[in-house]
Scaffold this active site. Structure first.
Site, PDB file in Angstrom:
ATOM      1  N   GLU A  62       0.833  -1.204   0.000  1.00 44.57           N
ATOM      2  CA  GLU A  62       0.000   0.000   0.000  1.00 44.57           C
ATOM      3  C   GLU A  62       0.868   1.255   0.000  1.00 44.57           C
ATOM      4  O   GLU A  62       0.605   2.211  -0.740  1.00 44.57           O
ATOM      5  CB  GLU A  62      -0.933   0.021   1.209  1.00 44.57           C
ATOM      6  CG  GLU A  62      -1.862   1.226   1.202  1.00 44.57           C
ATOM      7  CD  GLU A  62      -2.540   1.487   2.537  1.00 44.57           C
ATOM      8  OE1 GLU A  62      -3.738   1.800   2.539  1.00 44.57           O
ATOM      9  OE2 GLU A  62      -1.851   1.388   3.583  1.00 44.57           O
ATOM     10  N   TRP A  84      -8.324  -1.950  -0.181  1.00 40.45           N
ATOM     11  CA  TRP A  84      -9.102  -0.818  -0.705  1.00 40.45           C
ATOM     12  C   TRP A  84     -10.261  -1.278  -1.587  1.00 40.45           C
ATOM     13  O   TRP A  84     -10.948  -0.452  -2.198  1.00 40.45           O
ATOM     14  CB  TRP A  84      -8.192   0.118  -1.503  1.00 40.45           C
ATOM     15  CG  TRP A  84      -7.383   1.052  -0.652  1.00 40.45           C
ATOM     16  CD1 TRP A  84      -6.150   0.831  -0.120  1.00 40.45           C
ATOM     17  CD2 TRP A  84      -7.743   2.377  -0.242  1.00 40.45           C
ATOM     18  NE1 TRP A  84      -5.725   1.920   0.591  1.00 40.45           N
ATOM     19  CE2 TRP A  84      -6.685   2.888   0.531  1.00 40.45           C
ATOM     20  CE3 TRP A  84      -8.870   3.181  -0.463  1.00 40.45           C
ATOM     21  CZ2 TRP A  84      -6.703   4.160   1.096  1.00 40.45           C
ATOM     22  CZ3 TRP A  84      -8.888   4.451   0.087  1.00 40.45           C
ATOM     23  CH2 TRP A  84      -7.823   4.930   0.867  1.00 40.45           C
ATOM     24  N   TYR A 148      -4.552   9.580  -1.651  1.00 42.65           N
ATOM     25  CA  TYR A 148      -3.211   9.867  -1.142  1.00 42.65           C
ATOM     26  C   TYR A 148      -2.125  10.021  -2.211  1.00 42.65           C
ATOM     27  O   TYR A 148      -1.409  11.027  -2.237  1.00 42.65           O
ATOM     28  CB  TYR A 148      -2.791   8.771  -0.159  1.00 42.65           C
ATOM     29  CG  TYR A 148      -3.678   8.676   1.050  1.00 42.65           C
ATOM     30  CD1 TYR A 148      -3.541   9.576   2.103  1.00 42.65           C
ATOM     31  CD2 TYR A 148      -4.656   7.690   1.140  1.00 42.65           C
ATOM     32  CE1 TYR A 148      -4.369   9.498   3.221  1.00 42.65           C
ATOM     33  CE2 TYR A 148      -5.483   7.605   2.250  1.00 42.65           C
ATOM     34  CZ  TYR A 148      -5.334   8.511   3.286  1.00 42.65           C
ATOM     35  OH  TYR A 148      -6.157   8.433   4.381  1.00 42.65           O
ATOM     36  N   CYS A 200      -7.756  10.026   5.786  1.00 40.25           N
ATOM     37  CA  CYS A 200      -7.757   9.930   7.245  1.00 40.25           C
ATOM     38  C   CYS A 200      -6.431  10.447   7.784  1.00 40.25           C
ATOM     39  O   CYS A 200      -6.403  11.215   8.740  1.00 40.25           O
ATOM     40  CB  CYS A 200      -7.987   8.486   7.685  1.00 40.25           C
ATOM     41  SG  CYS A 200      -9.632   7.870   7.301  1.00 40.25           S
ATOM     42  N   ARG A 220      -6.908  12.593  11.103  1.00 39.90           N
ATOM     43  CA  ARG A 220      -8.190  13.150  11.536  1.00 39.90           C
ATOM     44  C   ARG A 220      -9.106  12.088  12.124  1.00 39.90           C
ATOM     45  O   ARG A 220      -9.948  12.359  12.988  1.00 39.90           O
ATOM     46  CB  ARG A 220      -8.902  13.828  10.359  1.00 39.90           C
ATOM     47  CG  ARG A 220      -9.319  12.852   9.261  1.00 39.90           C
ATOM     48  CD  ARG A 220     -10.268  13.461   8.236  1.00 39.90           C
ATOM     49  NE  ARG A 220     -10.613  12.472   7.229  1.00 39.90           N
ATOM     50  CZ  ARG A 220     -11.617  11.602   7.330  1.00 39.90           C
ATOM     51  NH1 ARG A 220     -12.372  11.600   8.407  1.00 39.90           N
ATOM     52  NH2 ARG A 220     -11.855  10.730   6.362  1.00 39.90           N
ATOM     53  N   ASP A 223      -9.471   4.314  12.843  1.00 37.35           N
ATOM     54  CA  ASP A 223     -10.083   3.030  13.200  1.00 37.35           C
ATOM     55  C   ASP A 223      -9.018   2.278  13.981  1.00 37.35           C
ATOM     56  O   ASP A 223      -8.113   1.683  13.410  1.00 37.35           O
ATOM     57  CB  ASP A 223     -10.487   2.298  11.915  1.00 37.35           C
ATOM     58  CG  ASP A 223     -10.968   0.875  12.129  1.00 37.35           C
ATOM     59  OD1 ASP A 223     -10.879   0.370  13.271  1.00 37.35           O
ATOM     60  OD2 ASP A 223     -11.417   0.245  11.148  1.00 37.35           O
TER      61      ASP A 223
END
Length: 318
Positions: A62, A84, A148, A200, A220, A223
């Site tokens: 990733e 994803w 990203y 995130c 921000r 999980d």
């Protein structure tokens, strides 16, 4: 400073004991706190959890996907990385091109209805096969928007120019290590509506001290059971790679969380993890023959001494 993993486990305990019950966009519900910071000394070992197995190969592939500036899940699927899939799959099943069974609210329904879950898994396999083998389909439904990788490598300015933030920050660390502007932002307000999932991990900053490179990430939303362990390992790896290119040693990774939450359907899994004993952290080995982070592939990383407890499965909230 607390040991790397102990800091994470204490966050889990804090949320279970003091977190506020909140609703969320997925309809699952969370226990949440706001504002928390953890520090990880990368000299002590690579901060991959040992109280449950975290697949380093998925973390690394990733991150390489981000570094390449890629936003299409085909690269991930080619590397057997499915983390994803759900966000791209959702784009397909709400389109006019989709003709299969109703997949409305598939995230929750697949957890609650075994019959539906079988249908969902069948449709997901069809989707993955199309992404891998149909270029037109992959272009249309595999791309997640300006997530990203796009923001890191190809931030669009108001004049239509492109900024390679990642390349620029590496050059700045090398030329002016004491600068306070070693920052990369993934939060582009103009592009947020066009992203499958708004970032995130929104902004990170590097800091050079006594030959060591440290990184602080502002996230921000976290999980804590599924996502945060990946984020810790991913940015520890990124910091290590940039330190390698810049001729520095890895220092600290600091994670500052906004909304840190445990989903209500992850509580039992977290309690199971908290009952386990810590094990020694692994060590990261990087191919020294490669210098630029833009040249690395999966085979260039080796994690030595990783002996975690077994993985703990939990549903992802989409």
């Amino acid at each position: 400073m607390k040991s790397s993993e102990q800091a994470y486990l204490e966050l889990c305990t804090k949320i279970l004991e003091t977190g506020t019950k909140k609703e969320d966009r997925t309809g699952t519900g969370t226990y949440s706190i706001f504002g928390h910071q953890m520090r990880f000394n990368l000299q002590e070992g690579f901060p991959l959890l040992t109280t449950k197995k975290v697949p380093f190969r998925l973390v690394a592939s990733e991150l390489l996907w981000f570094i390449k500036g890629d936003t299409n899940i085909r690269y991930l699927l080619e590397n057997n990385n499915n983390i994803w899939n759900e966000w791209a799959f959702e784009k397909w099943v709400v389109s006019e091109d989709y003709t299969g069974p109703d997949m409305t609210n598939f995230g929750l329904r697949s957890q609650q209805d075994a019959g539906f879950n079988q249908q969902y898994q069948e449709q997901m396999e069809i989707f993955k096969e199309k992404i891998l083998n149909d270029d037109e389909f992959a272009t249309k439904y595999g791309d997640l928007g300006a997530v990203y990788g796009k923001q890191w490598r190809d931030w669009k300015t108001s004049s239509g120019q492109s900024i390679d933030q990642l390349k620029q920050v590496i050059e700045a660390i090398q030329k002016n290590p004491d600068s306070r502007r070693h920052i990369v932002s993934a939060w582009n307000p103009e592009d947020v509506p066009n992203m499958a999932l708004p970032p995130c991990h929104t902004l990170f900053q590097f800091y050079v001290e006594e030959g060591r490179l440290s990184c602080q990430l502002y996230q921000r939303s976290g999980d804590v059971f599924l996502g945060v362990p990946f984020n810790i390992a991913s940015y520890a790896l990124l910091t290590s790679l940039i330190a390698h290119e810049c001729g520095l040693e890895p220092g600290e990774f600091i994670l500052t969380l906004g909304d840190a939450h445990i989903y209500t359907n992850h509580v039992e899994q977290v309690k199971k993890q908290l009952a386990r004993k810590l094990r020694p952290l692994p060590q990261l080995s990087i191919n020294k023959n490669k210098k630029s982070i833009f040249d690395f592939e999966l085979m260039d990383f080796d994690l030595q001494g990783y002996d975690p407890h077994p993985s703990i499965k939990a549903p992802i909230a989409v």
